[in-house]
Structure formats: structure tokens, C-alpha cells
Design an enzyme around this catalytic site. Structure first.
Site, PDB file in Angstrom:
ATOM      1  N   HIS A 138       0.747  -1.156   0.021  1.00  0.00           N
ATOM      2  CA  HIS A 138      -0.034  -0.055   0.012  1.00  0.00           C
ATOM      3  C   HIS A 138       0.937   1.200  -0.074  1.00  0.00           C
ATOM      4  O   HIS A 138       2.096   1.223   0.296  1.00  0.00           O
ATOM      5  CB  HIS A 138      -0.970  -0.110   1.231  1.00  0.00           C
ATOM      6  CG  HIS A 138      -0.170  -0.036   2.600  1.00  0.00           C
ATOM      7  ND1 HIS A 138       0.155  -1.040   3.182  1.00  0.00           N
ATOM      8  CD2 HIS A 138       0.240   1.275   3.362  1.00  0.00           C
ATOM      9  CE1 HIS A 138       0.679  -0.584   4.376  1.00  0.00           C
ATOM     10  NE2 HIS A 138       0.590   0.795   4.404  1.00  0.00           N
ATOM     11  N   HIS A 173      -6.245  -1.791   3.140  1.00  0.00           N
ATOM     12  CA  HIS A 173      -5.989  -0.544   2.242  1.00  0.00           C
ATOM     13  C   HIS A 173      -5.013  -0.928   1.113  1.00  0.00           C
ATOM     14  O   HIS A 173      -4.076  -1.534   1.452  1.00  0.00           O
ATOM     15  CB  HIS A 173      -5.568   0.657   2.970  1.00  0.00           C
ATOM     16  CG  HIS A 173      -4.222   0.308   3.908  1.00  0.00           C
ATOM     17  ND1 HIS A 173      -3.882  -0.794   4.128  1.00  0.00           N
ATOM     18  CD2 HIS A 173      -3.255   1.110   4.269  1.00  0.00           C
ATOM     19  CE1 HIS A 173      -2.723  -0.771   4.983  1.00  0.00           C
ATOM     20  NE2 HIS A 173      -2.251   0.544   5.039  1.00  0.00           N
ATOM     21  N   HIS A 199       4.533   7.395   3.246  1.00  0.00           N
ATOM     22  CA  HIS A 199       5.225   5.930   3.244  1.00  0.00           C
ATOM     23  C   HIS A 199       4.757   4.870   2.151  1.00  0.00           C
ATOM     24  O   HIS A 199       3.491   5.232   1.864  1.00  0.00           O
ATOM     25  CB  HIS A 199       5.423   5.297   4.641  1.00  0.00           C
ATOM     26  CG  HIS A 199       4.025   4.685   5.099  1.00  0.00           C
ATOM     27  ND1 HIS A 199       3.060   5.369   5.933  1.00  0.00           N
ATOM     28  CD2 HIS A 199       3.371   3.609   4.919  1.00  0.00           C
ATOM     29  CE1 HIS A 199       2.133   4.758   6.215  1.00  0.00           C
ATOM     30  NE2 HIS A 199       2.197   3.695   5.583  1.00  0.00           N
ATOM     31  N   HIS A 242      -1.345  -1.266  14.648  1.00  0.00           N
ATOM     32  CA  HIS A 242      -2.108  -0.499  14.064  1.00  0.00           C
ATOM     33  C   HIS A 242      -3.781  -0.730  14.611  1.00  0.00           C
ATOM     34  O   HIS A 242      -3.985  -1.774  14.625  1.00  0.00           O
ATOM     35  CB  HIS A 242      -2.228  -0.210  12.696  1.00  0.00           C
ATOM     36  CG  HIS A 242      -1.053   0.001  12.016  1.00  0.00           C
ATOM     37  ND1 HIS A 242      -0.169   1.098  12.292  1.00  0.00           N
ATOM     38  CD2 HIS A 242      -0.150  -0.866  10.987  1.00  0.00           C
ATOM     39  CE1 HIS A 242       0.830   1.210  11.694  1.00  0.00           C
ATOM     40  NE2 HIS A 242       0.825   0.034  10.854  1.00  0.00           N
ATOM     41  N   TYR A 247       8.161   1.006  10.834  1.00  0.00           N
ATOM     42  CA  TYR A 247       8.434   2.043   9.848  1.00  0.00           C
ATOM     43  C   TYR A 247       9.936   2.335   9.882  1.00  0.00           C
ATOM     44  O   TYR A 247      10.683   2.606  11.086  1.00  0.00           O
ATOM     45  CB  TYR A 247       7.790   3.449  10.362  1.00  0.00           C
ATOM     46  CG  TYR A 247       6.508   3.400   9.986  1.00  0.00           C
ATOM     47  CD1 TYR A 247       5.549   3.594   8.938  1.00  0.00           C
ATOM     48  CD2 TYR A 247       5.422   3.017  11.208  1.00  0.00           C
ATOM     49  CE1 TYR A 247       4.214   3.417   8.682  1.00  0.00           C
ATOM     50  CE2 TYR A 247       4.088   2.600  11.095  1.00  0.00           C
ATOM     51  CZ  TYR A 247       3.659   3.122   9.885  1.00  0.00           C
ATOM     52  OH  TYR A 247       1.952   2.976   9.564  1.00  0.00           O
ATOM     53  N   GLU A 278       7.707   1.135   5.304  1.00  0.00           N
ATOM     54  CA  GLU A 278       7.021   0.393   5.985  1.00  0.00           C
ATOM     55  C   GLU A 278       6.976  -1.022   5.594  1.00  0.00           C
ATOM     56  O   GLU A 278       7.049  -1.243   4.552  1.00  0.00           O
ATOM     57  CB  GLU A 278       5.634   0.843   6.379  1.00  0.00           C
ATOM     58  CG  GLU A 278       4.902  -0.039   7.493  1.00  0.00           C
ATOM     59  CD  GLU A 278       3.270   0.194   7.640  1.00  0.00           C
ATOM     60  OE1 GLU A 278       2.800   0.880   6.658  1.00  0.00           O
ATOM     61  OE2 GLU A 278       2.603  -0.186   8.525  1.00  0.00           O
TER      62      GLU A 278
HETATM   63 FE   LIG Z   1       1.277   1.855   6.116  1.00  0.00          FE
END
Ligand SMILES: [Fe+2]
Length: 303
Positions: free
Chosen positions: A150, A196, A210, A242, A251, A261
Site C-alpha cells: 500500500h 487498504h 510512506h 495499528h 517504519y 513500512e
Molecule cells: Fe502503512
């Protein structure tokens, strides 16, 4: 039909050789082609020619982000839809954006990012035979994520960007962080039935937060942190959980200051699922579920 998934990112770097060494030896991507000012790389399990392009530039940032189209007819359909909405669309023949590139629609999104919708990128295989393959090729180095996952972008008008990607490009909103006054501080969107493929967060137009690469499990994420530390790569955050997307992430920064990431977990989503909403008061948990707070430094593009 339509967009299948994230295809590629083109990242600006001021030192092409240093960045290439980092992406090849620390991240563990595979170089597939090279021009005087650009280097093309892919993750080991990807079949298409490239998913990361490093472009020589005076500073860091995002040159373009590409999404993969399923059918050639999608080029016509999306071109008509975008132009009908007043978006200036450039149509580029296969090969015109460099080695391996497919036929592409290129335009500027309201968020200030250059978007490329591509069909027919050259297929180069994933380093494994198609008959009786082993689970992974031998000799991979560094973190070696199997695929890109992503991209996380920033813009001033997250509502506008989210609605543009939803209404014109067919993305579905999976999650959002709403400010107390109702506007979106962040929007997460998918085409691939994952949590996502692209997300937007409040920040400067055109900014790059990122790119996320997929890892298969939490153990791989911890090993990625070991590899970063071993190579002296500065870790920005994690490994951690998350709240939004329910994934785990780590990260860190490339030598130019672009945030990377590695990500795993998350969930699968049907197109008819209603979006999840996080309130402004819970934004810390949305981003870092264990810490429950976000360092202001993480909300910027800078290393
Ligand atoms: Fe991310």
C-alpha cells in the site's frame, strides 16, 4: 474490471547509487532494469517488471504512484470518466514510461499526486518455476518482502481525495478518522479486498508519507527490525500494532529520507462492508494501538 491493486511507486532520491544499494541489500528488492537516472526494482514474488522506481532528483519525495488495471478496456472507461469530471488525462503507449511499462493513463489527483493507471506491464516472473515451485527462492537478501502492499499519501483536503478515489476510481472506503467537526483527518481505501491499497492523511498536498511492503507474519516483521538495526537504518516506529487496518507495522527511512513500512496482518473486506470510523480523540490508538498516541514527528514527511 477496474483497478486491481497498487502497482508501483516512483520515489525521488538524490543519491541513486546509495538508494539502489539500500533498496537491493537492506529491503531486498531485485533490480530489473536501469537507465542513467532511474533504477527499476521489484519484490521477489511479483511477476511484473517493477514495483519501485528510484528516480534521481535533488530531494526526496514521490514522483508518481501507479495502480494496476485488470482489463485493457479499463483504460478507455476510466479515461472517459476522469475527463467527464474535468480531469486532464494523458494517455501513454506501452514502453513510453520506461522499460517494462504498460499502457498508462496519467493525471494529477486533487491531492497533488501524479497517478498512473497501467495495463499490460511486462511480466518477468517471480524467480520461481511455474511447475513444482519451492516456497521461496534461495539466495534472497535483506528483508525481502514478497510484494508491495500500500501507499500512504498526504494532502490538505482528505475528504476531497477520498471522494475522488471512491467516486471516480472505484475505491471503497474501509476506515476513516473523523475530526470532531466531521471532516476526515485520514481515509483508507481499497480495491484488492484488503484493509487498504492507498490511504490519505492530513498534510501538505503532494506529500508522501510512506510505501508499505507486505510481510507474511509477525516473525518476519521482527526480523526486519533486526535487519534495519544491523545495517544502521534508523527505525521510526514499531514493530507495533495499528488500530486502523488491524495490521502490524515497522517504519524506517531510506537514505534519502523517504519513509518505508513493512506491514502484515489486517483483514479481508467485501465491497459491501460499511467503513469503520475512528474519532479524533482515539486517533492515537487508530495509528498506534498499543502506544495510544502519535508523535508529531510521525505526522510529517521528514526523516
Ligand atoms: Fe502503512
Amino acid at each position: 474490471m477496474g483497478i486491481l491493486r497498487l502497482s508501483h511507486v516512483e520515489i525521488r532520491v538524490p543519491d541513486l547509487e546509495l538508494a539502489t544499494a539500500y533498496y537491493a541489500e537492506v529491503v531486498g528488492l531485485i533490480e530489473t532494469d536501469r537507465e542513467p537516472e532511474r533504477v527499476f526494482l521489484k519484490c521477489w514474488d511479483e511477476h511484473q517488471h517493477h514495483s519501485v522506481i528510484l528516480r534521481y532528483a535533488p530531494t526526496y519525495g514521490l514522483e508518481a504512484v501507479g495502480f494496476k488495471l485488470q482489463d485493457r478496456e479499463d483504460l478507455d472507461a476510466l479515461s472517459v470518466r476522469l475527463e467527464g469530471a474535468g480531469v486532464a488525462v494523458e494517455r501513454l503507449a506501452a514502453g513510453s514510461l520506461g522499460p517494462g511499462s504498460g499502457e498508462t493513463l496519467r493525471f494529477r489527483s486533487p491531492s497533488g499526486h501524479t497517478i498512473e493507471l497501467v495495463h499490460g506491464m511486462q511480466q518477468v516472473g517471480n524467480l520461481l518455476p511455474l511447475t513444482n515451485p519451492p516456497p521461496e527462492p534461495l539466495g534472497l537478501v535483506g528483508i525481502h518482502p514478497p510484494r508491495i502492499d500500500h501507499v500512504f499519501l498526504m494532502c490538505e483536503d482528505v475528504d476531497g481525495a477520498t471522494e475522488f478515489f471512491r467516486d471516480l476510481l472505484g475505491f471503497r472506503v474501509t476506515e476513516q478518522i473523523l475530526a470532531d467537526d466531521g471532516h476526515r483527518l485520514a481515509g483508507f481505501l481499497e480495491r484488492s479486498h484488503t484493509a487498504h491499497d492507498v490511504a490519505f492523511m492530513t498534510g501538505p498536498d503532494g506529500a508522501f508519507h510512506h510505501v508499505g511492503f507486505w510481510l507474511d507474519d509477525w516473525t518476519s516483521l521482527r526480523q526486519a527490525a533486526d535487519i534495519c538495526s544491523f545495517h544502521g537504518v534508523r527505525i521510526d516506529a514499531g514493530p507495533t500494532r495499528h488500530g486502523a487496518t488491524r495490521g502490524w507495522g515497522l517504519y524506517f527511512f531510506d537514505p534519502a529520507g523517504n519513509r518505508n513500512e513493512v506491514y502484515t496482518g489486517g483483514y479481508w473486506v467485501d465491497p459491501d462492508r460499511e467503513p469503520i470510523t475512528w474519532t479524533e480523540a482515539e486517533m492515537g490508538h487508530a495509528i498506534f494501538y498499543y502506544e495510544g498516541a502519535v508523535d508529531q514527528r510521525f505526522l510529517t514527511v521528514h526523516s
